[in-house]
Design a protein around this motif. Structure first.
Motif, PDB file in Angstrom:
ATOM      1  N   SER A  42       5.918 -22.246 -16.352  1.00 26.59           N
ATOM      2  CA  SER A  42       4.921 -21.208 -16.568  1.00 26.59           C
ATOM      3  C   SER A  42       4.697 -20.962 -18.056  1.00 26.59           C
ATOM      4  CB  SER A  42       5.387 -19.905 -15.911  1.00 26.59           C
ATOM      5  OG  SER A  42       4.545 -18.836 -16.273  1.00 26.59           O
ATOM      6  N   ASP A  43       3.491 -20.564 -18.378  1.00 25.72           N
ATOM      7  CA  ASP A  43       3.204 -20.137 -19.743  1.00 25.72           C
ATOM      8  C   ASP A  43       3.595 -18.681 -19.960  1.00 25.72           C
ATOM      9  OD1 ASP A  43       2.171 -22.603 -20.465  1.00 25.72           O
ATOM     10  OD2 ASP A  43       0.133 -22.068 -19.828  1.00 25.72           O
ATOM     11  N   ASN A  44       4.108 -18.036 -18.921  1.00 29.08           N
ATOM     12  CA  ASN A  44       4.468 -16.623 -18.967  1.00 29.08           C
ATOM     13  C   ASN A  44       5.939 -16.434 -18.616  1.00 29.08           C
ATOM     14  OD1 ASN A  44       1.670 -15.837 -19.309  1.00 29.08           O
ATOM     15  ND2 ASN A  44       1.415 -16.435 -17.185  1.00 29.08           N
ATOM     16  N   PRO A  45       6.857 -16.901 -19.436  1.00 28.16           N
ATOM     17  CA  PRO A  45       8.271 -16.760 -19.091  1.00 28.16           C
ATOM     18  C   PRO A  45       8.666 -15.299 -18.998  1.00 28.16           C
ATOM     19  CG  PRO A  45       8.039 -17.430 -21.364  1.00 28.16           C
ATOM     20  CD  PRO A  45       6.666 -17.478 -20.755  1.00 28.16           C
ATOM     21  N   PHE A  46       9.559 -15.008 -18.059  1.00 25.93           N
ATOM     22  CA  PHE A  46      10.029 -13.632 -17.889  1.00 25.93           C
ATOM     23  C   PHE A  46      10.870 -13.244 -19.092  1.00 25.93           C
ATOM     24  CE2 PHE A  46      13.068 -10.447 -16.436  1.00 25.93           C
ATOM     25  CZ  PHE A  46      12.189  -9.510 -15.935  1.00 25.93           C
ATOM     26  N   VAL A  47      10.637 -12.043 -19.608  1.00 28.00           N
ATOM     27  CA  VAL A  47      11.403 -11.505 -20.720  1.00 28.00           C
ATOM     28  C   VAL A  47      12.110 -10.263 -20.216  1.00 28.00           C
ATOM     29  CG1 VAL A  47      11.306 -10.530 -23.043  1.00 28.00           C
ATOM     30  CG2 VAL A  47       9.753 -12.390 -22.393  1.00 28.00           C
ATOM     31  N   MET A  48      13.421 -10.258 -20.348  1.00 29.19           N
ATOM     32  CA  MET A  48      14.218  -9.134 -19.899  1.00 29.19           C
ATOM     33  C   MET A  48      13.843  -7.889 -20.704  1.00 29.19           C
ATOM     34  SD  MET A  48      16.722  -8.663 -17.776  1.00 29.19           S
ATOM     35  CE  MET A  48      18.329  -8.042 -17.483  1.00 29.19           C
ATOM     36  N   PRO A  49      13.559  -6.776 -20.027  1.00 30.46           N
ATOM     37  CA  PRO A  49      13.243  -5.546 -20.774  1.00 30.46           C
ATOM     38  C   PRO A  49      14.441  -5.087 -21.587  1.00 30.46           C
ATOM     39  CG  PRO A  49      12.986  -5.234 -18.396  1.00 30.46           C
ATOM     40  CD  PRO A  49      13.517  -6.601 -18.608  1.00 30.46           C
ATOM     41  N   GLU A  50      14.159  -4.383 -22.680  1.00 29.09           N
ATOM     42  CA  GLU A  50      15.246  -3.849 -23.499  1.00 29.09           C
ATOM     43  C   GLU A  50      15.967  -2.769 -22.732  1.00 29.09           C
ATOM     44  OE1 GLU A  50      14.450  -2.801 -27.532  1.00 29.09           O
ATOM     45  OE2 GLU A  50      12.887  -4.326 -27.697  1.00 29.09           O
ATOM     46  N   SER A  51      17.260  -2.719 -22.882  1.00 26.53           N
ATOM     47  CA  SER A  51      18.077  -1.723 -22.201  1.00 26.53           C
ATOM     48  C   SER A  51      17.774  -0.342 -22.753  1.00 26.53           C
ATOM     49  CB  SER A  51      19.545  -2.054 -22.414  1.00 26.53           C
ATOM     50  OG  SER A  51      20.340  -1.017 -21.893  1.00 26.53           O
ATOM     51  N   GLU A 109      10.345  -5.055 -10.935  1.00 24.35           N
ATOM     52  CA  GLU A 109      10.500  -6.185 -11.855  1.00 24.35           C
ATOM     53  C   GLU A 109      11.185  -7.361 -11.174  1.00 24.35           C
ATOM     54  OE1 GLU A 109      10.854  -3.834 -16.121  1.00 24.35           O
ATOM     55  OE2 GLU A 109      12.626  -3.983 -14.841  1.00 24.35           O
ATOM     56  N   ILE A 110      12.172  -7.055 -10.351  1.00 27.42           N
ATOM     57  CA  ILE A 110      12.867  -8.111  -9.609  1.00 27.42           C
ATOM     58  C   ILE A 110      11.897  -8.832  -8.683  1.00 27.42           C
ATOM     59  CG2 ILE A 110      14.615  -8.549  -7.827  1.00 27.42           C
ATOM     60  CD1 ILE A 110      16.201  -6.180  -9.158  1.00 27.42           C
ATOM     61  N   ALA A 111      11.090  -8.055  -7.974  1.00 25.51           N
ATOM     62  CA  ALA A 111      10.123  -8.650  -7.047  1.00 25.51           C
ATOM     63  C   ALA A 111       9.135  -9.543  -7.784  1.00 25.51           C
ATOM     64  CB  ALA A 111       9.392  -7.549  -6.284  1.00 25.51           C
ATOM     65  N   LEU A 112       8.563  -9.058  -8.870  1.00 28.28           N
ATOM     66  CA  LEU A 112       7.591  -9.855  -9.618  1.00 28.28           C
ATOM     67  C   LEU A 112       8.218 -11.139 -10.143  1.00 28.28           C
ATOM     68  CD1 LEU A 112       5.763  -7.045 -11.591  1.00 28.28           C
ATOM     69  CD2 LEU A 112       4.811  -8.439  -9.737  1.00 28.28           C
ATOM     70  N   VAL A 123      17.996  -9.637  -2.298  1.00 28.96           N
ATOM     71  CA  VAL A 123      19.007  -8.605  -2.482  1.00 28.96           C
ATOM     72  C   VAL A 123      19.277  -8.506  -3.976  1.00 28.96           C
ATOM     73  CG1 VAL A 123      21.358  -7.882  -1.936  1.00 28.96           C
ATOM     74  CG2 VAL A 123      20.018  -9.182  -0.244  1.00 28.96           C
ATOM     75  N   PRO A 124      18.883  -7.397  -4.605  1.00 32.71           N
ATOM     76  CA  PRO A 124      19.082  -7.261  -6.057  1.00 32.71           C
ATOM     77  C   PRO A 124      20.560  -7.250  -6.436  1.00 32.71           C
ATOM     78  CG  PRO A 124      17.598  -5.569  -5.212  1.00 32.71           C
ATOM     79  CD  PRO A 124      18.218  -6.246  -4.027  1.00 32.71           C
ATOM     80  N   ALA A 125      20.860  -7.859  -7.568  1.00 33.02           N
ATOM     81  CA  ALA A 125      22.220  -7.804  -8.102  1.00 33.02           C
ATOM     82  C   ALA A 125      22.479  -6.391  -8.622  1.00 33.02           C
ATOM     83  CB  ALA A 125      22.390  -8.816  -9.230  1.00 33.02           C
ATOM     84  N   PRO A 126      23.661  -5.865  -8.352  1.00 30.38           N
ATOM     85  CA  PRO A 126      23.972  -4.523  -8.847  1.00 30.38           C
ATOM     86  C   PRO A 126      23.927  -4.481 -10.378  1.00 30.38           C
ATOM     87  CG  PRO A 126      25.714  -5.365  -7.405  1.00 30.38           C
ATOM     88  CD  PRO A 126      24.751  -6.463  -7.621  1.00 30.38           C
ATOM     89  N   ASP A 127      23.374  -3.417 -10.894  1.00 29.53           N
ATOM     90  CA  ASP A 127      23.352  -3.178 -12.345  1.00 29.53           C
ATOM     91  C   ASP A 127      22.740  -4.325 -13.139  1.00 29.53           C
ATOM     92  OD1 ASP A 127      24.683  -0.699 -11.909  1.00 29.53           O
ATOM     93  OD2 ASP A 127      26.583  -1.777 -11.786  1.00 29.53           O
ATOM     94  N   CYS A 128      21.694  -4.962 -12.604  1.00 29.11           N
ATOM     95  CA  CYS A 128      21.093  -6.096 -13.315  1.00 29.11           C
ATOM     96  C   CYS A 128      20.197  -5.647 -14.467  1.00 29.11           C
ATOM     97  CB  CYS A 128      20.321  -6.997 -12.356  1.00 29.11           C
ATOM     98  SG  CYS A 128      18.753  -6.311 -11.812  1.00 29.11           S
ATOM     99  N   GLY A 129      19.859  -4.365 -14.509  1.00 31.67           N
ATOM    100  CA  GLY A 129      19.041  -3.860 -15.605  1.00 31.67           C
ATOM    101  C   GLY A 129      17.548  -3.914 -15.341  1.00 31.67           C
ATOM    102  N   LEU A 130      17.144  -4.384 -14.171  1.00 33.90           N
ATOM    103  CA  LEU A 130      15.732  -4.461 -13.811  1.00 33.90           C
ATOM    104  C   LEU A 130      15.415  -3.476 -12.697  1.00 33.90           C
ATOM    105  CD1 LEU A 130      15.282  -8.339 -13.594  1.00 33.90           C
ATOM    106  CD2 LEU A 130      14.706  -6.863 -15.515  1.00 33.90           C
ATOM    107  N   THR A 131      14.183  -3.013 -12.668  1.00 38.13           N
ATOM    108  CA  THR A 131      13.752  -2.201 -11.544  1.00 38.13           C
ATOM    109  C   THR A 131      13.511  -3.118 -10.352  1.00 38.13           C
ATOM    110  OG1 THR A 131      11.389  -2.400 -12.011  1.00 38.13           O
ATOM    111  CG2 THR A 131      12.587  -0.596 -13.118  1.00 38.13           C
ATOM    112  N   ILE A 132      13.425  -2.554  -9.170  1.00 35.99           N
ATOM    113  CA  ILE A 132      13.155  -3.353  -7.983  1.00 35.99           C
ATOM    114  C   ILE A 132      11.782  -4.024  -8.098  1.00 35.99           C
ATOM    115  CG2 ILE A 132      12.243  -1.427  -6.628  1.00 35.99           C
ATOM    116  CD1 ILE A 132      14.489  -4.202  -5.218  1.00 35.99           C
TER     117      ILE A 132
END
Length: 89
Positions: A78-87, A29-32, A18-27
């Protein structure tokens, strides 16, 4: 958000993100980011899930129906840490 991400966890039980409201990610991105590495997932409308949650532990989904992607390698160590996309703001 009226979308959910479903996948079968390592024990074979249906998991629902269940995505957090207004988290700034697309669904997507959340899934990945949140589906465990290598597990297939499907993005579904909330309305497609049963409204009666009393039998939730009996809900199932076949892996062949989980066709929207696979959890990415963003986990601990992981060698691939998640990076939050720019707003976009």
């Amino acid at each position: 958000m009226d979308k959910r991400v479903i996948y079968n966890n390592a024990d074979g039980q249906l998991a629902i993100l269940v995505p957090a409201p207004d988290c700034g990610l697309t669904i997507e991105e959340i899934a990945l980011k949140d589906v465990p590495y290598g597990l297939p997932f499907k993005i579904v409308d909330l309305a497609d899930l049963p409204a009666d949650r009393t039998q939730r532990n009996a809900w199932t989904v076949d892996d062949k129906d989980l066709t929207d992607g696979v959890g990415a390698d963003y986990g601990v160590g992981s060698d691939n840490p998640f990076v939050m996309p720019e707003s976009a703001l």
